[in-house]
Design an enzyme around this catalytic site. Structure first.
Site, PDB file in Angstrom:
ATOM      1  N   ILE A   1       0.875  -1.240   0.112  1.00 30.01           N
ATOM      2  CA  ILE A   1      -0.025   0.089  -0.080  1.00 30.01           C
ATOM      3  C   ILE A   1       0.792   1.339  -0.079  1.00 30.01           C
ATOM      4  CG2 ILE A   1      -0.157   0.077   2.591  1.00 30.01           C
ATOM      5  CD1 ILE A   1      -3.089   0.921   2.070  1.00 30.01           C
TER       6      ILE A   1
ATOM      7  N   ILE B   1       5.088  -1.215   2.873  1.00 30.64           N
ATOM      8  CA  ILE B   1       4.611   0.179   2.654  1.00 30.64           C
ATOM      9  C   ILE B   1       5.643   0.689   1.403  1.00 30.64           C
ATOM     10  CG2 ILE B   1       4.587   2.526   3.553  1.00 30.64           C
ATOM     11  CD1 ILE B   1       2.727   0.636   5.022  1.00 30.64           C
ATOM     12  N   LYS B   2       4.630   1.099   0.633  1.00 30.79           N
ATOM     13  CA  LYS B   2       5.360   1.934  -0.832  1.00 30.79           C
ATOM     14  C   LYS B   2       5.802   3.377  -0.412  1.00 30.79           C
ATOM     15  CE  LYS B   2       3.815   0.788  -4.922  1.00 30.79           C
ATOM     16  NZ  LYS B   2       3.122   0.529  -6.093  1.00 30.79           N
ATOM     17  N   ILE B   3       7.125   3.661  -0.680  1.00 30.66           N
ATOM     18  CA  ILE B   3       7.496   5.028  -0.538  1.00 30.66           C
ATOM     19  C   ILE B   3       8.288   5.385  -1.638  1.00 30.66           C
ATOM     20  CG2 ILE B   3       9.202   6.299   0.628  1.00 30.66           C
ATOM     21  CD1 ILE B   3       8.781   4.582   3.282  1.00 30.66           C
TER      22      ILE B   3
END
Length: 371
Positions: free
Chosen positions: A108, A139-141
């Protein structure tokens, strides 16, 4: 399961689906893809969520409850998206357990409007990690300059990260360095490095789209010969950089402490040019220990028409370098290409996030009017 997908998995490529929706989850379609298409992971982004919410009635019940509660649109967006991510993570939990945490992952993305703000990105990553509360979460960064220290900070807290929007080799090198720094800090903070995972999402087809446009404008025979070759060449050289970086003493110390490599992930693998083979960015990027996240159409094309015959990355390094030199010779400015692609990528996700918020706002108003 198709022979092509079996072969692809056997060659060391983890097959992930670049799509998620409440409809896909409630009908059991995702579970079916795990069983029949060897899907072992899921990625999402604002565009995917905006599309999912605009179709069908799968979200009506939750939106109605959110309306009754009187929540604002930002809270509603988080509630809706994290619900789907938790559900998908639970579907994929058996894969996560079977692969000892390597696959079975669901991603996400942080609010894309924060892509240039380090501290707010870290705060958002913490919030999403807490809200989803699943060990098989990524976690998409984004790999913007401001995103790099956020990647390190999140990893240092034990948060598994999917680094997204990588286009350039120079930036990819910095992403790997950010991963190393995050693990070093995590170890100092007392975290078990074997529990922290990461992938680095290197975008492929968008590189060809931008460069082919420039090659067409140049128009020479040499330029025409280079069409639709840059995406594969760029990704193959990224894998060469991966091999180099993960062969250093710095990595060896982290590996000995229990860390796992940050796997390269091929993203944007759906072809944009209808004249190209729909499996170009799958069969052309086979290497051990990579992830290929595919739109469903690409997954189906690979299942039906794919022909993964072996390693098509490490055996092609010389060809890849020749392509990149050829692009330079005809006047394509690589640094400008990747700068444009990053700016466009951030902007596109911001636009999709706004579309998602607008869609949720309209749904909330509609349910309130009918109450």
């Amino acid at each position: 399961m198709s022979d092509a997908l079996k072969k692809l998995s056997g060659l060391g490529v983890s097959i992930w689906l670049d799509d998620i929706s409440r409809e896909r989850l409630r009908t059991g379609n995702l579970e079916q893809l795990v069983k029949e298409k060897n899907v072992v992971g899921v990625t999402s982004n604002p565009t995917i969520f905006a599309k999912a919410l605009s179709k069908g009635d799968a979200y009506d019940g939750q939106v109605r409850d959110l309306t009754v509660r009187g929540v604002d649109v930002e809270e509603a967006a988080r509630a809706i998206t994290t619900y789907d991510i938790r559900w998908a993570a639970d579907v994929l939990r058996p894969v996560y357990d079977r692969t000892e945490g390597l696959d079975g992952r669901v991603s996400i993305e942080v609010d894309p409007r924060l892509a240039r703000e380090t501290e707010r990105t870290v705060a958002e990553a913490r919030a999403l990690w807490w809200m989803v509360d699943r060990p098989n979460l990524f976690i998409k960064i984004p790999a913007t300059e401001e995103g790099l220290p956020a990647i390190t900070a999140a990893l240092a807290e034990g948060i598994s990260v999917n680094v997204t929007l990588i286009f350039s080799l120079e930036r990819y090198g910095k992403v790997i360095d950010a991963y190393f720094a995050g693990l070093e800090q995590a170890r100092a903070n007392g975290h078990d490095l074997s529990k922290i995972e990461s992938v680095a999402s290197f975008f492929v087809s968008r590189v060809d789209t931008e460069i082919d446009k420039r090659l067409d404008k140049i128009g020479s025979d040499a330029a025409k010969e280079l069409r639709s070759k840059a995406g594969l060449a760029n990704a193959r050289l990224a894998y060469a950089l991966y091999e180099e970086k993960f062969g250093t003493d710095r990595w060896a110390r982290l590996r000995d402490a229990g860390a796992r490599p940050q796997r390269p992930l091929w993203a944007s693998t759906g072809v944009k040019d209808p004249n190209l083979s729909p499996t170009l960015y799958v069969d052309g990027l086979v290497a051990d220990g990579v992830v290929n996240t595919m739109p469903e159409a690409t997954l189906e094309a690979e299942a039906e028409k794919g022909d993964p015959t072996g390693d098509t990355v490490t055996t092609k390094y010389d060809d890849a370098r020749a392509v990149m030199q050829g692009l330079k010779d005809v006047g394509v400015d690589y640094d400008d290409v990747v700068r444009v692609l990053e700016d466009e990528g951030v902007e596109k996700f911001e636009v999709s996030w706004k579309e998602l918020l607008d869609t949720i706002t309209a749904e909330l108003k509609d349910k309130a009017a009918k109450a």
